[in-house]
Design a protein around this motif. Structure first.
Motif, short mmCIF file in Angstrom:
data_model
loop_
_atom_site.label_atom_id
_atom_site.label_comp_id
_atom_site.label_asym_id
_atom_site.label_seq_id
_atom_site.Cartn_x
_atom_site.Cartn_y
_atom_site.Cartn_z
N TRP A 207 0.80 -1.31 0.06
CA TRP A 207 0.20 0.15 0.03
C TRP A 207 1.04 1.31 0.10
CZ3 TRP A 207 -1.10 3.85 3.72
CH2 TRP A 207 -2.38 4.61 3.36
N LEU A 208 1.93 1.27 0.70
CA LEU A 208 2.82 2.45 0.86
C LEU A 208 3.48 2.47 -0.61
CD1 LEU A 208 4.20 1.98 4.36
CD2 LEU A 208 2.71 3.74 3.64
N GLN A 209 3.89 1.50 -1.29
CA GLN A 209 4.32 1.36 -2.52
C GLN A 209 3.65 2.16 -3.45
OE1 GLN A 209 5.40 -2.32 -3.60
NE2 GLN A 209 7.42 -2.26 -2.41
N LYS A 210 2.46 1.90 -3.44
CA LYS A 210 1.29 2.85 -4.15
C LYS A 210 1.18 4.22 -3.93
CE LYS A 210 -1.78 -1.07 -4.85
NZ LYS A 210 -3.16 -1.83 -4.59
N LEU A 211 1.66 4.66 -2.83
CA LEU A 211 1.64 6.00 -2.42
C LEU A 211 3.24 6.66 -2.97
CD1 LEU A 211 0.07 6.24 0.94
CD2 LEU A 211 -1.05 6.35 -1.18
N ASP A 212 4.11 5.85 -3.20
CA ASP A 212 5.42 6.57 -3.43
C ASP A 212 5.51 7.47 -4.66
OD1 ASP A 212 8.39 6.30 -2.96
OD2 ASP A 212 8.39 5.90 -5.06
N VAL A 213 6.17 8.48 -4.60
CA VAL A 213 6.17 9.37 -5.69
C VAL A 213 7.45 9.79 -5.98
CG1 VAL A 213 3.70 10.49 -5.27
CG2 VAL A 213 5.87 11.36 -3.96
N ASP A 214 8.50 9.08 -5.50
CA ASP A 214 9.97 9.35 -5.90
C ASP A 214 10.36 9.44 -7.28
OD1 ASP A 214 10.59 9.62 -3.22
OD2 ASP A 214 11.35 7.77 -2.99
N GLU A 215 9.73 8.54 -8.07
CA GLU A 215 10.02 8.54 -9.46
C GLU A 215 9.24 9.70 -9.86
OE1 GLU A 215 8.40 5.19 -11.69
OE2 GLU A 215 9.63 3.61 -10.44
N GLU A 216 8.14 10.33 -9.84
CA GLU A 216 7.59 11.39 -10.47
C GLU A 216 8.26 12.67 -10.19
OE1 GLU A 216 5.77 8.80 -9.00
OE2 GLU A 216 4.40 8.57 -10.40
N LEU A 217 8.56 12.69 -8.78
CA LEU A 217 9.72 13.75 -8.27
C LEU A 217 10.99 13.84 -9.15
CD1 LEU A 217 8.97 13.84 -4.44
CD2 LEU A 217 8.12 15.35 -6.26
N ASP A 218 11.49 12.68 -9.42
CA ASP A 218 12.72 12.54 -10.02
C ASP A 218 12.47 13.13 -11.39
OD1 ASP A 218 13.96 11.69 -8.03
OD2 ASP A 218 13.94 9.52 -8.80
N ARG A 219 11.44 12.64 -12.15
CA ARG A 219 10.98 13.02 -13.33
C ARG A 219 10.68 14.47 -13.63
NH1 ARG A 219 8.73 7.85 -14.09
NH2 ARG A 219 6.49 8.71 -13.28
N LEU A 220 10.02 15.23 -12.49
CA LEU A 220 10.18 16.58 -12.39
C LEU A 220 11.24 17.22 -12.36
CD1 LEU A 220 7.07 17.30 -10.08
CD2 LEU A 220 6.97 18.04 -12.54
N GLN A 221 12.34 16.70 -11.69
CA GLN A 221 13.52 17.45 -11.56
C GLN A 221 14.25 17.48 -13.16
OE1 GLN A 221 14.82 19.20 -8.93
NE2 GLN A 221 16.50 19.77 -10.75
#
Length: 286
Positions: A207-221
């Motif tokens: 469930w916590l993995q579904k909330l993970d946004v590290d990839e989205e934040l990396d792509r934004l950067q």
């Protein structure tokens, strides 16, 4: 250098055959579209004019006007003495046979060849017109670049804002995850039926993995770095930036859909506002 698609420039040039006037204006457009209005003496120049403008302008709906104004105090039309002499000799020959023949002066002026425009040098006039266009085009491009610099600064401010918000979200995510874990564990503890600790941990991790946004934040950067690079290019970048903004928007939407906290939800909204503001500016870029 970033260029705006909205600009206006004009100029005049005195010639022995009159004053040339040139106006060039443009508004936003997906492609390069050029409308041309020319004096009759300059219509032959249309292909050359289109080629010169196309070599320096990539996008926009442009309108070019090139006029030729007669010299102040100069006669637009002149009498042709040769044709008048020919008509006079013909009238003398016919007067004996047609004694009642009368010709009004206004009728005489309407006879083909009696009135003629002042002689021009077409090649020299065309060269003057091209020189004038080059001068106006220089001013036109400079105006686009000045406005483009302002647009680039405005877009850069939005990109900086996007980077700050993404950094804030990255900072707050550990606390958000910990809070969600505690909340879920509390709810599970209230269940009447006991749960298997191993299964509980497994489900919690998923469930916590579904909330993970590290990839989205990396792509934004990554998109932020690319936007800054593109803004420094000395070429038309409007379409490239527009595509990049679509990628920004995709990551912001994903952040919003994964959000389970008011702070991250607010950050996603702020991101979309900045992205929309940047897109409005990019619509004006060549």
């Amino acid at each position: 250098m970033i260029r705006s698609m909205t600009a206006f420039a004009s100029g005049e040039r005195a010639t022995p055959w009159g004053t040339l006037g040139c106006e060039l204006r443009s508004v936003n457009h997906r492609f390069l579209e050029l409308g041309v209005r020319l004096a009759d003496e300059l219509r032959v120049l249309e292909p050359a004019l289109r080629e010169r403008i196309g070599a320096r302008v990539g996008r926009g709906k442009l309108d070019l006007t090139l006029r030729l104004r007669a010299p102040e105090g100069g006669d637009a039309l002149q009498l042709n003495p040769t044709r008048l002499r020919e008509l006079s000799e013909l009238a003398i020959d016919l007067s004996a046979r047609f004694p009642a023949l009368r010709t009004e002066f206004t009728e005489l002026l309407q006879f083909p060849g009696v009135l003629q425009a002042p002689a021009t040098d077409p090649a020299a006039l065309q060269a003057e017109a091209l020189a004038l266009l080059d001068s106006v085009l220089d001013e036109f491009v400079a105006s686009r670049e000045r406005e483009g610099a302002k647009l680039a600064a405005a877009i850069g401010e939005r990109v900086d804002g996007i980077e700050r918000i993404a950094a804030d979200v990255r900072t707050m995510m550990p606390a958000i995850r910990a809070g969600q874990r505690t909340k879920l564990e509390t709810r599970l503890a209230d269940l009447v039926q006991p749960t298997d600790n191993g299964r509980l941990e497994q489900e919690l991790v998923l469930w916590l993995q579904k909330l993970d946004v590290d990839e989205e934040l990396d792509r934004l950067q990554s998109h932020v770095a690319e936007a800054r690079r593109v803004l420094k290019l000395r070429e038309a970048v409007g379409r490239r930036l527009d595509f990049l903004l679509q990628e920004f928007n995709r990551e912001a939407n994903t952040l919003g859909s994964k959000s389970v906290d008011a702070r991250s939800s607010s950050a996603a909204v702020e991101l979309k506002v900045l992205i929309d503001q940047a897109r409005e500016q990019i619509q004006n870029i060549e």
